[in-house]
Design an enzyme around this catalytic site. Structure first.
Site: not given
Length: 799
Positions: A248-249, A251, A282-283, A286
């Protein structure tokens, strides 16, 4: 050959002060040049660098060209004297189409080429020679030779042209390169250069959303600056929508890569916006948990992901301005974690290092346990400790291990020092032990509800009460441990434990509460409580009466996905497709219509309705079809024989994008003819250069529950060829596992799967097949359940 834990420990003990000076030349279209100077200190002895399938390899050690025993994966460094050394590795490597290494993509819209280094487990060695492990964090200096008209983005700011500053010490798998004619939106915030970037053909979509993307980025950044005492540690913050990312992505420090699905074409729904805000949060978290402080080995990868997943949903909900984000977690993510925790492949949220003996096994712990369950467990820890003590411990941990590696025990010690509670004991039952508890509602003879726990974990959660007609009465936070909790003031009322989702436990309602919910769930005003209950009550009890009245598009989509997965794929309930289709009446506000229309498009047999939608490019109430929904309609029409190859080709040309290319492949494979199936299968298995995306698109169309006679011969064929296909790499192995037949299997076919598992099956694929068996033949019911083990906590299954 995947790096083992023992090898990583020996190499980490041997080496220190590693750094990389990397030069990439990506101007050629068939291969690229990778030249890296690796500097390090050693105690002396033998070690190795990893480099995958290099051509024209030249290795220089301390100025001398050497002949190595390179085997296509490792470069031996034998007999090194103690002290400093410099190794130069110059090679040509091949671009990839599977998103692991230097990935190349040509945009069908304008023919532009994009090159991206998407790294991760066992993938850095596909870009340059390196010590490919987490605990040899190193500064990396990068120079890229590329088309001068291109934008080149990486973890650091450029010094001159495409020569970039050295990064702080980072795990080498967090290096990133994104190069191509990117469209950019740049600005500064708190003196830090920031940017959002996308392919040139998506420029209008980025410009449409740029103000929101900037605002969410700044709100998240400001929030983390407030709660973390360690400042942001990198010199820029770019976020890049890159083509064909497997995750999804990702970091990467200072340069986050994001899947292009988060920049949707056409109308952006509220669910799209919430999901994207969650991913941004979210990212960004990180940057502290994963980048500033990194794990020593892959058994602690859960800590990065669980912490970031918790922060993603929490910060999007409370700081970034997207209420309802937690609803999506409870409805769409947590149920999958409960299912995963009942399979044989379950494992503790925090396994010990020896349970992850090599990097290939590490790939399997990026699962619903590490994300969904881990998120819920971190939320329970925050609820149990209190946010102030939790953040005090986290900040002490981040400061103590800044730019270094740390373990779970390091974090627990910091939390323990910040709290009067026994965090180590809590972690023993919550993090080091697989399985989950059940919270039960029972009634005394006088109607007083009693809460009990099957298991050994302490729980703190909200209990909400309603009248039998589901009028709200009130909520309160309670603690439940070994002793039952009696609620005399709630006699005769409907009781919903964990109504706000603070803990991770299955809920068993009493008959009074269960019946009231089954008859009136959609009448509850709080969507978070509804989300918890949609995942608690059997879906077939709720679907006919409650889905047509459910007002939240988030909950509609989650319920439909659960129904299709559980009733069609796993349990093969007769008439399930018809029941789901009957519940999907696309009415109400536009997002709700689109959610229900998506369910109808996947289940209806009404060819005329689907053709009508395509003809007017809208639902019957006039809501325009989004591109993904239009392709779902085309897919279903193809399954039903309602559109032929020329019609699908017309749709492909109408779309004109990479998404359209994949949608057309799926639809062509879905046609109900032996020739269509044969063509799809030949392309999937006979094209050695097929990309992960094309393989997955064909598999999505190949298997259809309504075409069993056509596809049944491909079930043994799939089991036969899949291990060989999976050896192309972990990303391809994941795609092969996801291509497991998406239709009910007979007992004989399930036995074929069991027989195949007795052979040499790569780790990632083996895990997926085991899970499919558990989901389909009752294997999950035979795994460690709450009642099977003393205390209801179980032990970890091996993968």
């Amino acid at each position: 050959m995947s790096l083992t834990l023992d090898e990583a420990r020996r190499r980490a003990a041997l080496l220190a002060d590693v750094s990389y000076d990397l030069a990439l030349d990506i101007t050629a279209t068939d291969t690229f040049r990778s030249r890296v100077t690796v500097r390090f200190d050693t105690r002396g002895g033998d070690t190795f660098l990893e480099l995958h399938q290099a051509e024209q390899l030249q290795v220089t050690i301390d100025g001398d060209v050497v002949t190595t025993g390179y085997d296509g994966r490792r470069i031996p460094l034998a007999g090194l004297a103690p002290g400093k050394h410099e190794v130069v590795v110059d090679a040509r490597l091949r671009y990839v189409a599977d998103g692991e290494g230097l990935h190349v993509f040509t945009d069908p819209v304008d023919g532009e080429r994009y090159v991206g280094a998407y790294l991760g487990l066992d993938a850095t060695q596909r870009l340059f020679a390196c010590f490919d492990q987490l605990d040899l964090k190193s500064p990396i200096t990068l120079t890229v030779t590329a088309d001068p008209a291109w934008t080149v983005l990486t973890n650091a700011l450029p010094i001159t042209g495409t020569a970039f500053a050295a990064t702080p010490p980072i795990p080498c798998d967090q290096l990133v390169v994104a190069a191509g004619p990117y469209h950019s939106v740049r600005w500064e915030h708190r003196g830090l250069p920031m940017g959002w970037h996308c392919r040139r053909s998506l420029a209008a979509d980025l410009d449409r959303d740029a103000a929101e993307l900037r605002q969410v980025t700044e709100l998240c950044f400001d929030h983390y600056a407030e709660i973390f005492t360690e400042p942001y540690a990198f010199d820029s913050y770019d976020q890049v929508f890159v083509p064909e990312l497997n995750w999804g992505a990702m970091e990467n420090p200072g340069c986050v890569t994001v899947n292009e699905s988060m920049l949707p074409r056409g109308r952006v729904t509220d669910d799209d916006r919430r999901r994207r805000a969650m991913v941004i949060a979210h990212e960004m978290s990180h940057m502290w948990f994963a980048n500033l402080v990194s794990p020593v080995w892959w058994e602690d990868a859960w800590l990065n992901e669980s912490f970031a997943d918790y922060m993603g949903f929490q910060v999007a909900e409370t700081a970034a301005g997207f209420p309802g984000t937690r609803v999506s977690f409870e409805a769409a993510h947590k149920p999958g974690a409960y299912l995963a925790d009942r399979r044989r492949s379950t494992h503790p949220v925090a396994p010990v290092a020896e349970d992850v003996p090599d990097v290939a096994t590490g790939r399997t712990v990026f699962d619903e346990i590490s994300y969904g369950k881990g998120n819920a467990v971190i939320r329970q820890l925050v609820t149990w400790l209190g946010e102030n003590d939790f953040l005090a411990g986290v900040n002490a941990h981040l400061t103590r291990h800044r730019f270094a590696n740390a373990t779970l025990d390091d974090l627990l010690s910091a939390l323990d020092a910040a709290s009067p509670r026994d965090v180590h004991a809590w972690a023993g039952v919550w993090l080091r032990t697989a399985g989950h508890d059940t919270i039960r509602v029972t009634r005394r003879d006088d109607g007083v509800p009693v809460l009990t726990r099957d298991g050994v974990r302490p729980h703190r959660f909200t209990v909400t009460a309603y009248t039998p007609e589901l009028a709200p009465v009130g909520s309160r936070l309670i603690d439940l441990e070994a002793e039952p909790v009696t609620l005399p003031d709630l006699a005769g009322l409907v009781v919903v434990p964990n109504s706000h989702g603070e803990t991770f436990a299955r809920i068993a309602l009493d008959e009074l509460s269960s019946d009231a919910v089954a008859n009136g769930l959609a009448d509850l005003a709080d969507p978070l409580v509804r989300a918890v209950l949609w995942a608690t009550v059997p879906i077939e009890r709720l679907l006919p009466g409650q889905l047509p009245r459910e007002s939240s598009p988030t909950l509609v989509t989650a319920a439909l996905n659960r129904a299709l997965d559980e009733l069609v794929r796993r349990r093969s309930v007769p008439g399930a497709l018809e029941m789901i289709a009957a519940a999907c009446v696309p009415t109400g506000e536009p997002d709700r219509q689109l959610a229900l229309a998506a369910g109808l498009a996947r289940t209806t047999t009404d060819i005329a309705l689907l053709r009508r939608w395509l003809d007017v490019d809208a639902t019957d109430l006039g809501v325009p079809l989004l591109p993904d929904l239009r392709w779902a309609v085309v897919h279903r029409l193809a399954e039903l024989g309602g559109i032929d190859a020329p019609g699908i080709e017309s749709e492909r040309r109408r779309d004109g994008t990479a998404t359209g290319e994949l949608g057309a492949l799926t639809a062509l494979a879905a046609r109900p003819s032996a020739a269509a199936k044969a063509q799809a299968w030949t392309t999937m298995t006979g094209d050695a250069g097929i990309s992960v995306r094309r393989f997955g698109a064909l598999a999505a169309g190949l298997w259809s529950p309504s075409q069993r006679e056509l596809v049944a011969p491909y079930i043994p064929a799939y089991l036969e060829v899949s291990p060989g296909l999976a050896r192309r790499g972990s990303a391809f192995a994941t795609a092969v596992g996801r291509a497991f037949p998406a239709l009910p299997l007979t007992a004989a076919e399930l036995e074929l799967v069991r027989e195949a598992l007795t052979g040499d099956v790569p780790t990632v694929l083996r895990r997926r097949w085991m899970d499919e068996l558990d989901d389909r033949d009752g294997g999950a019911a035979h795994s460690l359940s709450d009642q099977d083990q003393p205390g209801g906590h179980g032990t970890a299954g091996k993968v």
